[in-house]
Design an enzyme around this catalytic site. Structure first.
Site, short mmCIF file in Angstrom:
data_model
loop_
_atom_site.label_atom_id
_atom_site.label_comp_id
_atom_site.label_asym_id
_atom_site.label_seq_id
_atom_site.Cartn_x
_atom_site.Cartn_y
_atom_site.Cartn_z
N ALA A 151 12.82 2.31 2.30
CA ALA A 151 13.57 2.03 1.08
C ALA A 151 13.05 0.71 0.53
O ALA A 151 12.52 -0.13 1.27
CB ALA A 151 15.05 1.95 1.40
N GLU A 209 14.44 -0.96 10.55
CA GLU A 209 15.49 -1.60 9.75
C GLU A 209 16.18 -2.73 10.49
O GLU A 209 16.68 -3.68 9.88
CB GLU A 209 16.54 -0.56 9.33
CG GLU A 209 16.06 0.43 8.29
CD GLU A 209 15.55 1.75 8.87
OE1 GLU A 209 15.09 1.75 10.03
OE2 GLU A 209 15.61 2.76 8.16
N GLY A 254 13.28 4.37 5.60
CA GLY A 254 13.60 5.50 4.72
C GLY A 254 12.42 6.47 4.56
O GLY A 254 12.63 7.65 4.28
N GLU A 313 12.68 8.67 7.45
CA GLU A 313 13.89 9.49 7.25
C GLU A 313 13.65 10.58 6.21
O GLU A 313 14.13 11.71 6.36
CB GLU A 313 15.05 8.57 6.85
CG GLU A 313 15.41 7.61 7.98
CD GLU A 313 16.42 6.56 7.56
OE1 GLU A 313 16.07 5.67 6.76
OE2 GLU A 313 17.56 6.62 8.02
N1 CO8 Z 1 10.09 -2.28 0.05
C1 CO8 Z 1 9.54 -2.97 -0.98
N2 CO8 Z 1 8.25 -3.34 -1.03
C2 CO8 Z 1 7.48 -2.98 0.01
C3 CO8 Z 1 7.97 -2.27 1.12
C4 CO8 Z 1 9.35 -1.91 1.11
N3 CO8 Z 1 9.91 -1.18 2.10
N4 CO8 Z 1 6.98 -2.08 2.01
C5 CO8 Z 1 5.88 -2.66 1.45
N5 CO8 Z 1 6.18 -3.20 0.26
C6 CO8 Z 1 5.29 -3.92 -0.65
C7 CO8 Z 1 4.99 -5.31 -0.14
O1 CO8 Z 1 6.05 -6.21 -0.48
C8 CO8 Z 1 3.69 -5.60 -0.87
O2 CO8 Z 1 3.99 -5.95 -2.18
P1 CO8 Z 1 3.35 -7.32 -2.81
O3 CO8 Z 1 1.88 -7.05 -2.83
O4 CO8 Z 1 3.96 -7.39 -4.16
O5 CO8 Z 1 3.72 -8.42 -1.91
C9 CO8 Z 1 3.00 -4.25 -0.90
O6 CO8 Z 1 4.03 -3.28 -0.71
C10 CO8 Z 1 1.96 -4.06 0.20
O7 CO8 Z 1 2.61 -4.33 1.44
P2 CO8 Z 1 2.02 -5.36 2.53
O8 CO8 Z 1 1.23 -6.43 1.86
O9 CO8 Z 1 3.16 -5.79 3.39
O10 CO8 Z 1 1.03 -4.37 3.30
P3 CO8 Z 1 0.54 -4.53 4.82
O11 CO8 Z 1 -0.55 -3.52 4.99
O12 CO8 Z 1 0.29 -5.95 5.16
O13 CO8 Z 1 1.82 -4.07 5.71
C11 CO8 Z 1 3.68 -2.66 6.29
C12 CO8 Z 1 2.28 -2.75 5.66
C13 CO8 Z 1 3.60 -2.94 7.80
C14 CO8 Z 1 4.19 -1.24 6.06
C15 CO8 Z 1 4.62 -3.69 5.62
O14 CO8 Z 1 4.51 -3.55 4.20
C16 CO8 Z 1 6.07 -3.56 5.98
O15 CO8 Z 1 6.47 -3.96 7.05
N6 CO8 Z 1 6.90 -2.98 5.07
C17 CO8 Z 1 8.32 -2.86 5.27
C18 CO8 Z 1 8.65 -1.78 6.27
C19 CO8 Z 1 10.15 -1.71 6.47
O16 CO8 Z 1 10.78 -2.61 6.94
N7 CO8 Z 1 10.75 -0.55 6.10
C20 CO8 Z 1 12.15 -0.32 6.20
C21 CO8 Z 1 12.84 -0.71 4.93
S1 CO8 Z 1 14.63 -0.58 5.04
C22 CO8 Z 1 14.94 1.08 4.88
O17 CO8 Z 1 14.04 1.86 4.74
C23 CO8 Z 1 16.38 1.51 4.91
C24 CO8 Z 1 16.52 2.99 4.58
C25 CO8 Z 1 17.97 3.38 4.43
C26 CO8 Z 1 18.56 3.02 3.10
C27 CO8 Z 1 19.88 3.74 2.95
C28 CO8 Z 1 20.88 3.04 2.13
C29 CO8 Z 1 22.25 3.68 2.23
#
Ligand code: CO8
Length: 258
Positions: free
Chosen positions: A66, A132, A109, A112
C-alpha cells in the site's frame, strides 16, 4: 476499451491482461489504484467475451505494498470513517477466474493483492513479504488470514513478525504459488494458463472456483455438500451435455456457456 490512470488493460482473445502501472512508486497501491482495479475487474466480470484475467506488475515489482506516503498522514478516525481499502473486497468478489503473475517485489498490500487471485504464478525473481510491522502496523488487506491459510502458522507468523521476504523457490515449496517460471517467460506462461482456462466451459470454471474457495469458508461436511450440489447443478447445463457427448464421440467440446 476503458482507460485507467494507474493500469494498462488489454485483451488477447478471451483473456484480459491488467498491468499495474505506477512505476515511479513500484506500483504501490493507493486510492486511485484501488478505484481502477475495482472498475477493471468489474468490466472483466461483466464482459461475456472474457473468460480469464491476468493481473501483473513490472519486472521489478508486482506491487511494493500500500502507498505509505498516502497512509502516513491518516489518523485512525480518517481510516475508520472512510473504511480505507475495504473496497478490495469488491476485487475479491470477481466471479470469473483470474491469475496473479508476480515478478519482483510483492510486499505488504502487494503480497495481499496477489493472494486475492485464484492462484499465483511467480517469476524466479519474485519476493513475497509482509513487512508492515516495520512501519508500526500489520497486514490490513487480508494478509494475516490468507498467508496463514496458504503457508501455515509457522511461516506466516515468522514473516509477519520479522518482515523477512520469501523468495520464489521457498514460496513454491510453501504452496504460496502454483508454479515458478523464468522471469522472461512469466507473462507468456500466465497467458498460456489463462488461455487454457478461457477455453473451458465458463459455468464450470465459475463453479470450480466457488468450490475451492468454499474450502476456506466452511467445515468439511458443509463444503462437500456445497460441492455435490454445485456438481448436480452443472448437470443441468448444455455444456455438461456437450462435454460428455464430445468425450464419447472423441472430439473437442463446443461450449455455449449455457
Ligand atoms: N509506498 C509508497 N512509495 C513506495 C512504496 C510504498 N509501499 N514502495 C516503494 N515506494 C517508492 C519509494 O518511496 C521510491 O520513491 P522515490 O524515488 O520518490 O523516493 C520508489 O518507490 C522506489 O523505491 P526504492 O527507492 O525504495 O527502491 P529500492 O529498490 O531501493 O527498494 C523496496 C525496494 C525494498 C521494495 C522498498 O521500496 C521498500 O521497502 N518499499 C516499502 C515496502 C513496504 O513496506 N511495503 C508495505 C507497505 S504497508 C502495506 O502494504 C499495508 C497494506 C494494508 C493496508 C490496509 C489498510 C486498511
Amino acid at each position: 476499451m476503458a482507460t485507467y490512470e494507474t493500469l494498462l488493460v488489454e485483451t488477447q482473445g478471451a483473456v484480459t491482461l491488467i498491468r499495474l502501472n505506477r512505476p515511479q512508486a513500484l506500483n504501490a497501491l493507493n486510492t486511485q489504484v484501488l478505484a481502477d482495479l475495482i472498475a477493471a475487474f468489474a468490466a472483466y466480470d461483466a464482459d461475456p467475451t472474457q473468460r480469464c484475467a491476468v493481473l501483473t506488475g513490472s519486472e521489478k515489482a508486482f506491487a511494493a505494498g500500500a502507498d505509505i506516503k498516502e497512509m502516513q498522514p491518516k489518523s485512525f478516525a480518517e481510516m475508520y470513517a472512510e473504511n480505507f481499502f475495504a473496497g478490495f473486497e469488491k476485487v475479491t468478489a470477481t466471479r470469473k477466474p483470474w491469475i496473479a503473475a508476480v515478478a519482483g517485489f510483492a510486499l505488504g498490500g502487494g503480497c495481499e493483492l496477489a493472494m486475492m487471485a485464484d492462484f499465483i504464478l511467480a517469476a524466479d525473481t519474485a519476493k513475497f513479504g509482509q513487512p508492515e510491522i516495520k512501519l508500526g502496523v500489520a497486514p490490513g488487506m487480508g494478509g494475516s488470514q490468507r498467508l496463514t491459510r496458504a503457508v501455515g502458522k509457522a511461516k506466516a507468523m515468522e514473516m509477519c513478525l520479522t518482515g523477512r521476504m520469501m523468495d520464489a523457490a521457498e514460496a513454491e515449496r510453501a504452496s504460496l504459488v502454483a508454479r515458478v517460471v523464468p522471469a522472461a517467460e512469466l507473462i507468456d506462461e500466465a497467458m498460456k494458463s489463462a488461455q487454457a482456462i478461457a477455453a473451458m466451459p465458463p459455468l464450470a470454471a465459475i463453479a470450480n472456483k466457488e468450490m475451492v474457495n468454499a474450502a476456506f469458508e466452511t467445515g468439511l461436511a458443509q463444503g462437500i455438500l456445497f460441492e455435490r450440489r454445485l456438481f448436480n447443478g452443472l448437470c443441468a447445463t448444455q455444456d455438461k451435455a456437450e462435454g460428455m457427448t464430445a468425450f464419447v464421440e472423441k472430439r473437442p467440446g463446443n461450449w455455449t456457456g449455457k
